[in-house]
Design an enzyme around this catalytic site. Structure first.
Site, mmCIF file in Angstrom:
data_model
loop_
_atom_site.group_PDB
_atom_site.id
_atom_site.type_symbol
_atom_site.label_atom_id
_atom_site.label_comp_id
_atom_site.label_asym_id
_atom_site.label_seq_id
_atom_site.Cartn_x
_atom_site.Cartn_y
_atom_site.Cartn_z
ATOM 1 N N TYR A 226 69.387 -45.213 21.156
ATOM 2 C CA TYR A 226 68.407 -45.989 21.939
ATOM 3 C C TYR A 226 67.748 -45.096 22.988
ATOM 4 C CZ TYR A 226 66.675 -49.991 24.702
ATOM 5 O OH TYR A 226 65.897 -50.895 25.383
ATOM 6 N N SER B 173 62.223 -48.048 28.849
ATOM 7 C CA SER B 173 63.496 -48.610 29.321
ATOM 8 C C SER B 173 64.005 -47.726 30.459
ATOM 9 C CB SER B 173 64.479 -48.583 28.148
ATOM 10 O OG SER B 173 65.806 -48.576 28.574
HETATM 11 P P1 NDP Z 1 64.439 -59.083 21.911
HETATM 12 O O1 NDP Z 1 65.606 -58.748 21.052
HETATM 13 O O2 NDP Z 1 64.374 -60.426 22.566
HETATM 14 O O3 NDP Z 1 63.089 -58.805 21.122
HETATM 15 C C1 NDP Z 1 62.932 -57.711 20.263
HETATM 16 C C2 NDP Z 1 61.722 -57.973 19.379
HETATM 17 O O4 NDP Z 1 61.573 -56.895 18.462
HETATM 18 C C3 NDP Z 1 61.868 -59.248 18.581
HETATM 19 O O5 NDP Z 1 60.750 -60.062 18.863
HETATM 20 C C4 NDP Z 1 61.877 -58.781 17.128
HETATM 21 O O6 NDP Z 1 61.152 -59.703 16.312
HETATM 22 C C5 NDP Z 1 61.175 -57.428 17.209
HETATM 23 N N1 NDP Z 1 61.604 -56.486 16.147
HETATM 24 C C6 NDP Z 1 62.847 -55.974 15.954
HETATM 25 N N2 NDP Z 1 62.858 -55.193 14.855
HETATM 26 C C7 NDP Z 1 61.591 -55.217 14.348
HETATM 27 C C8 NDP Z 1 60.971 -54.631 13.206
HETATM 28 N N3 NDP Z 1 61.646 -53.866 12.337
HETATM 29 N N4 NDP Z 1 59.653 -54.863 13.007
HETATM 30 C C9 NDP Z 1 58.948 -55.649 13.865
HETATM 31 N N5 NDP Z 1 59.485 -56.224 14.935
HETATM 32 C C10 NDP Z 1 60.798 -56.025 15.179
HETATM 33 O O7 NDP Z 1 64.391 -57.933 23.019
HETATM 34 P P2 NDP Z 1 63.709 -57.834 24.455
HETATM 35 O O8 NDP Z 1 62.638 -58.833 24.614
HETATM 36 O O9 NDP Z 1 64.788 -57.762 25.441
HETATM 37 O O10 NDP Z 1 63.102 -56.363 24.334
HETATM 38 C C11 NDP Z 1 61.752 -56.082 24.145
HETATM 39 C C12 NDP Z 1 61.526 -54.608 24.452
HETATM 40 O O11 NDP Z 1 61.912 -54.333 25.790
HETATM 41 C C13 NDP Z 1 62.359 -53.676 23.565
HETATM 42 O O12 NDP Z 1 61.598 -52.539 23.239
HETATM 43 C C14 NDP Z 1 63.535 -53.290 24.452
HETATM 44 O O13 NDP Z 1 64.075 -52.050 24.116
HETATM 45 C C15 NDP Z 1 62.826 -53.246 25.814
HETATM 46 N N6 NDP Z 1 63.736 -53.371 26.949
HETATM 47 C C16 NDP Z 1 64.415 -54.527 27.216
HETATM 48 C C17 NDP Z 1 65.218 -54.606 28.342
HETATM 49 C C18 NDP Z 1 65.941 -55.841 28.707
HETATM 50 O O14 NDP Z 1 66.655 -55.822 29.737
HETATM 51 N N7 NDP Z 1 65.797 -56.934 27.977
HETATM 52 C C19 NDP Z 1 65.423 -53.467 29.223
HETATM 53 C C20 NDP Z 1 64.681 -52.306 28.828
HETATM 54 C C21 NDP Z 1 63.870 -52.278 27.747
HETATM 55 P P3 NDP Z 1 61.593 -60.058 14.781
HETATM 56 O O15 NDP Z 1 63.077 -60.169 14.779
HETATM 57 O O16 NDP Z 1 60.870 -61.317 14.474
HETATM 58 O O17 NDP Z 1 61.077 -58.902 13.983
#
Ligand code: NDP
Length: 256
Positions: free
Chosen positions: A159, A146
């Protein structure tokens, strides 16, 4: 001669591949011929994403129920994927959560939830996938960091610690696993349009416009733009690149 950018016949495990950035990455991989395992908690959402891949691309895709907070569930999920596809060539540690609070207001449970999902979970996935990569004599690990891998934020102590940690973890893993022909890199997304940031935009007044003003490209990024970078890092074309964090941020991290 250009390198090989194809992922034809490869097998990728993508955590959180059922939505947001993860879903864009699995679709990007599938479009390049890669078979997909989507590992996340919400099995229904994963099944829909896998079904869409099987419908749209000539590859296999399976949903695998997995909660990163439970070590045994991660081991079980990796075992299922290896027994279905016989190996894992590419691991993307994409799952992540965020709890926004001033540092003094976190409970230990909240702190642990963020660190254990974003950092400890990625470590467990890597450890469990390693034997398969070692056995095949190659592998690609892509960790999703990130801007908080670089910067700090008042409401982002947990985070930021997890995302700073994932970049350092990437470097150590790259050094340790180079001898096994496993490349380990990180992608550092800027501000991307997803469910995660939709919530932040509601919670934080002015975020939408501030990001646009602060980003040299003058806009938020789209999940597909992360997928482009992930395809490159998953392909043989990036075989001499390991241990780096690549910002995909429209210039956010180089603007003073
Ligand atoms: P989302 O919230 O759309 O997706 C997060 C995903 O993580 C979900 O698919 C969820 O699936 C999964 N998840 C959460 N907790 C668990 C768990 N305990 N076990 C397994 N899976 C888990 O977020 P984004 O797509 O925005 O983010 C994806 C990545 O990118 C993250 O690491 C985020 O920190 C990073 N990021 C995003 C940015 C942005 O601007 N969007 C910027 C910088 C970094 P489920 O609920 O089915 O488990």
């Amino acid at each position: 001669m250009l390198g090989d950018f194809s992922l034809k016949g490869k097998v990728a495990m993508v955590t959180g591949g059922n939505g947001g950035i993860g879903k864009a990455i699995v679709r990007g991989f599938a479009s390049m011929g890669c078979h997909i395992a989507i590992a996340a908690r919400n099995q229904e959402k994963s099944e829909i994403a896998a079904e869409e891949i099987r419908r749209d691309f000539d590859v296999d895709a399976i949903p695998v129920k997995m909660d990163l907070l439970h070590e045994d569930k991660v081991a079980e999920a990796v075992k299922k994927i290896v027994s279905h596809f016989s190996r894992i060539d590419i691991l993307v540690n994409n799952s992540g959560i965020n709890i926004r609070k001033m540092p003094q207001d976190y409970s230990v449970e909240e702190w642990d939830a963020v660190l254990n999902t974003n950092l400890r979970g990625a470590f467990i996935c890597c450890r469990e996938v390693f034997p398969s990569m070692k056995a095949t004599g190659r592998g690609k690990v892509i960790n999703i960091g990130s801007m908080l891998s670089i910067f700090g934020g008042a409401l982002l102590a947990a985070y930021g610690s997890s995302k700073g940690g994932i970049l350092q973890f990437t470097k150590s893993l790259a050094v340790a696993w180079a001898r096994y022909n496993i490349q380990v890199n990180a992608i550092l997304p800027g501000y991307i349009n997803t469910e995660l940031t939709k919530m932040a935009r509601v919670e934080i007044t002015g975020l939408e416009q501030n990001v646009i003003a602060r980003t040299p490209a003058g806009r938020w990024g789209e999940p597909e733009e992360l997928a482009n970078c992930a395809v490159f890092l998953a392909s043989p074309a990036s075989d001499f690149i390991t241990g780096v964090g690549i910002p995909v941020d429209g210039g956010y991290s180089v603007q003073m």
